[in-house]
Design a protein around this motif. Structure first.
Motif, PDB file in Angstrom:
ATOM      1  N   TYR A   1      22.364  44.624  41.948  1.00  0.00           N
ATOM      2  CA  TYR A   1      23.129  44.930  40.729  1.00  0.00           C
ATOM      3  C   TYR A   1      24.452  44.165  40.692  1.00  0.00           C
ATOM      4  CZ  TYR A   1      26.470  48.051  43.000  1.00  0.00           C
ATOM      5  OH  TYR A   1      27.474  48.553  43.789  1.00  0.00           O
ATOM      6  N   ILE A   2      24.922  43.739  41.874  1.00  0.00           N
ATOM      7  CA  ILE A   2      25.967  42.709  41.917  1.00  0.00           C
ATOM      8  C   ILE A   2      25.181  41.433  42.238  1.00  0.00           C
ATOM      9  CG2 ILE A   2      28.022  41.850  43.100  1.00  0.00           C
ATOM     10  CD1 ILE A   2      28.612  44.828  43.844  1.00  0.00           C
TER      11      ILE A   2
ATOM     12  N   GLN B   1      32.116  45.973  50.846  1.00  0.00           N
ATOM     13  CA  GLN B   1      31.743  46.870  49.737  1.00  0.00           C
ATOM     14  C   GLN B   1      32.297  48.287  49.939  1.00  0.00           C
ATOM     15  OE1 GLN B   1      30.734  45.846  46.948  1.00  0.00           O
ATOM     16  NE2 GLN B   1      30.355  43.749  47.519  1.00  0.00           N
ATOM     17  N   SER B   2      31.455  49.303  49.749  1.00  0.00           N
ATOM     18  CA  SER B   2      31.948  50.684  49.752  1.00  0.00           C
ATOM     19  C   SER B   2      32.525  51.155  51.074  1.00  0.00           C
ATOM     20  CB  SER B   2      30.810  51.637  49.398  1.00  0.00           C
ATOM     21  OG  SER B   2      30.854  51.957  48.051  1.00  0.00           O
TER      22      SER B   2
ATOM     23  N   LYS C   1      36.077  51.919  51.228  1.00  0.00           N
ATOM     24  CA  LYS C   1      36.607  53.190  50.705  1.00  0.00           C
ATOM     25  C   LYS C   1      37.131  54.081  51.828  1.00  0.00           C
ATOM     26  CE  LYS C   1      33.492  53.333  46.709  1.00  0.00           C
ATOM     27  NZ  LYS C   1      32.108  53.589  46.297  1.00  0.00           N
TER      28      LYS C   1
ATOM     29  N   PHE D   1      26.897  57.304  43.267  1.00  0.00           N
ATOM     30  CA  PHE D   1      28.293  56.920  43.545  1.00  0.00           C
ATOM     31  C   PHE D   1      29.059  56.450  42.320  1.00  0.00           C
ATOM     32  CE2 PHE D   1      28.164  52.264  43.367  1.00  0.00           C
ATOM     33  CZ  PHE D   1      26.794  52.017  43.394  1.00  0.00           C
TER      34      PHE D   1
ATOM     35  N   ASN E   1      32.841  56.179  43.372  1.00  0.00           N
ATOM     36  CA  ASN E   1      33.705  55.159  42.756  1.00  0.00           C
ATOM     37  C   ASN E   1      34.900  55.754  42.028  1.00  0.00           C
ATOM     38  OD1 ASN E   1      31.953  53.391  43.854  1.00  0.00           O
ATOM     39  ND2 ASN E   1      31.522  52.261  41.969  1.00  0.00           N
TER      40      ASN E   1
ATOM     41  N   GLU F   1      31.127  40.136  41.334  1.00  0.00           N
ATOM     42  CA  GLU F   1      31.362  41.541  40.987  1.00  0.00           C
ATOM     43  C   GLU F   1      32.351  41.665  39.827  1.00  0.00           C
ATOM     44  OE1 GLU F   1      31.959  44.250  44.214  1.00  0.00           O
ATOM     45  OE2 GLU F   1      32.373  45.926  42.848  1.00  0.00           O
TER      46      GLU F   1
ATOM     47  N   ASN G   1      32.598  50.163  36.532  1.00  0.00           N
ATOM     48  CA  ASN G   1      33.835  50.547  37.211  1.00  0.00           C
ATOM     49  C   ASN G   1      35.028  50.495  36.264  1.00  0.00           C
ATOM     50  OD1 ASN G   1      32.562  51.120  39.586  1.00  0.00           O
ATOM     51  ND2 ASN G   1      32.902  49.097  40.488  1.00  0.00           N
TER      52      ASN G   1
ATOM     53  N   TYR H   1      40.504  47.147  43.622  1.00  0.00           N
ATOM     54  CA  TYR H   1      39.293  47.757  44.206  1.00  0.00           C
ATOM     55  C   TYR H   1      38.196  46.695  44.419  1.00  0.00           C
ATOM     56  CZ  TYR H   1      34.883  50.275  44.365  1.00  0.00           C
ATOM     57  OH  TYR H   1      33.630  50.708  44.733  1.00  0.00           O
TER      58      TYR H   1
ATOM     59  N   CYS I   1      36.506  45.413  48.040  1.00  0.00           N
ATOM     60  CA  CYS I   1      35.058  45.428  48.305  1.00  0.00           C
ATOM     61  C   CYS I   1      34.546  44.054  48.737  1.00  0.00           C
ATOM     62  CB  CYS I   1      34.296  45.890  47.060  1.00  0.00           C
ATOM     63  SG  CYS I   1      34.509  47.633  46.680  1.00  0.00           S
TER      64      CYS I   1
ATOM     65  N   TYR J   1      26.284  58.390  50.320  1.00  0.00           N
ATOM     66  CA  TYR J   1      25.872  58.620  48.942  1.00  0.00           C
ATOM     67  C   TYR J   1      25.281  60.024  48.808  1.00  0.00           C
ATOM     68  CZ  TYR J   1      26.603  53.593  48.896  1.00  0.00           C
ATOM     69  OH  TYR J   1      27.155  52.339  49.033  1.00  0.00           O
TER      70      TYR J   1
ATOM     71  N   GLY K   1      27.481  50.944  52.763  1.00  0.00           N
ATOM     72  CA  GLY K   1      27.820  50.125  51.597  1.00  0.00           C
ATOM     73  C   GLY K   1      26.588  49.388  51.116  1.00  0.00           C
ATOM     74  N   VAL K   2      26.607  48.969  49.841  1.00  0.00           N
ATOM     75  CA  VAL K   2      25.404  48.382  49.251  1.00  0.00           C
ATOM     76  C   VAL K   2      25.070  46.976  49.761  1.00  0.00           C
ATOM     77  CG1 VAL K   2      25.393  49.735  47.129  1.00  0.00           C
ATOM     78  CG2 VAL K   2      26.679  47.596  47.222  1.00  0.00           C
TER      79      VAL K   2
HETATM   80  N1  GLU Z   1      31.790  47.274  44.906  1.00  0.00           N
HETATM   81  C1  GLU Z   1      30.652  48.123  44.741  1.00  0.00           C
HETATM   82  C2  GLU Z   1      30.761  48.939  43.478  1.00  0.00           C
HETATM   83  O1  GLU Z   1      31.778  49.473  43.197  1.00  0.00           O
HETATM   84  C3  GLU Z   1      30.520  48.990  45.956  1.00  0.00           C
HETATM   85  C4  GLU Z   1      29.287  49.805  45.917  1.00  0.00           C
HETATM   86  C5  GLU Z   1      28.884  50.380  47.235  1.00  0.00           C
HETATM   87  O2  GLU Z   1      28.893  49.707  48.269  1.00  0.00           O
HETATM   88  O3  GLU Z   1      28.519  51.569  47.193  1.00  0.00           O
HETATM   89  O4  GLU Z   1      29.853  49.044  42.710  1.00  0.00           O
END
Ligand code: GLU
Length: 337
Positions: free
Chosen positions: A45-46, A81-82, A85, A114, A133, A177, A184, A208, A212, A260, A277-278
């Motif tokens: 999706y990215i 990525q996530s 966080k 998420f 997110n 991204e 987002n 953000y 990531c 998640y 992370g994704v």
């Molecule tokens: N940068 C990604 C997003 O915000 C991170 C997603 C992830 O790793 O869960 O969609």
């Protein structure tokens, strides 16, 4: 969720890891057991994430004493990525204190994906927890600094201190991204409409998205996790990054929300705080013992690396890391390996 460890004896969680040679051989075994597992799907999706090598697989453990163990592609870099966080939250929690972090960002699960907008609406605009997110954007908005550049410098410096080296942004991941993160942007706008962030939503999303896009490897994740396992001191550099109280609070948040909407299953099977992370990374923390970093891009439907979960489950059992696994107390067992 079958993590393939029914045949692995659960070692009780004691105060210590087994001797180092044993840790080294179990890390190698964790990698060998899962190397040929091809289950899962690489995130797309990215757009640029779809180009990841599905065969890349690394398992790393760093002990709170600083010893490192690894098997496979432990130095293959990928965007954090996530997983960012968890560490941005720790840095912000340090600035805000315990009570304000609880109130402003929250700690409770949403039970929803998420990037859910519904979760925000269902909770009167509250971002709920820093691992989804909405909560991550709210956390990034709380990073100190007079503007996006100062905030970014704080984030990049802070995550680098966790890793013990200067982390760099991957411009290709960032561009991919930044061009596609409409959801987002919508979440940040919605938070602003509820008065939950008081910076420009576009700036918050920008910082953000950059956080990531920082590049790490499985060994870095293990060092970063080991810092949270070690009361906030990086066991490789010896630098204090955050306080012990911040580690405690961050690990509680990870235990409840790190994987998640499969966080409950993860805790049931593995019994440790972690964050995935994704892009295929997972960091797992064994408080007082070690950090574990894994990298393998194919994911389950919730967004968690398949090989990473299974390798970590094996290590949790065989190293005696599950914080819920006790043995009957006998004085004679004290000090036994
Ligand atoms: N940068 C990604 C997003 O915000 C991170 C997603 C992830 O790793 O869960 O969609």
């Amino acid at each position: 969720m079958d993590l393939g460890v029914d045949d692995v004896a659960q070692r009780a969680s004691t105060g210590d890891l087994p001797v180092e040679e044993h840790v080294t051989s179990l890390v190698a075994a964790a990698h060998a057991r899962e190397r040929d597992n091809t289950r899962g799907v690489v995130a797309d999706y990215i757009p640029v994430l779809a180009e990841a090598d599905p065969d890349a697989f690394g398992v790393a453990v760093v002990e709170v004493g600083g010893s490192a163990h690894g098997a496979g592609d432990v130095h293959r870099r990928f965007s954090v990525q996530s997983i960012s966080k968890a560490f941005v939250y720790a840095l912000v929690r340090e600035e805000l204190g315990h009570a304000l972090a609880l109130e402003e960002v929250g700690v409770n699960s949403t039970g929803l994906p998420f990037d859910s907008v519904t979760a925000i609406e269902l909770n009167d605009g509250h971002p709920m927890n820093p691992m989804v997110n909405a909560g991550a954007l709210a956390t990034t908005a709380l990073v100190p600094g007079s503007g996006a550049e100062e905030q970014w410098a704080f984030v990049a410096r802070g995550l680098s201190r966790f890793a013990g080296r200067t982390l760099e942004l991957d411009p290709v991941v960032h561009a991919s991204e930044a061009a596609t993160n409409r959801r987002n942007r919508a979440i940040a706008q919605l938070l602003e409409s509820y008065g939950r962030i008081d910076r420009r939503p576009a700036d918050v999303v920008d910082v953000y998205t950059r956080q990531c896009s920082l590049l790490v490897d499985a060994h870095d994740l293990a060092v970063m996790g080991a810092t949270l396992a070690d009361g906030g001191v990086n066991p490789v550099t010896g630098e204090r990054v955050v306080s012990a109280a911040v580690c405690r609070d961050t690990l509680a948040v990870l235990a409840a929300n790190g994987l998640y909407e499969r966080s409950g299953e993860w805790l049931f099977e593995i019994g440790l705080p972690g964050k995935s992370g994704v892009s295929g990374g997972i960091v797992t923390v064994s408080p007082g013992k070690a950090g574990i970093g894994t990298y393998s891009p194919p994911l389950d439907r919730a967004g968690n690396s398949v090989r990473g979960q299974r390798a970590t489950a094996f290590l949790s059992r065989s190293l005696g890391l599950n914080i819920f696994a006790s043995a009957v107390h006998t004085p004679a067992a004290r000090g036994a390996v």
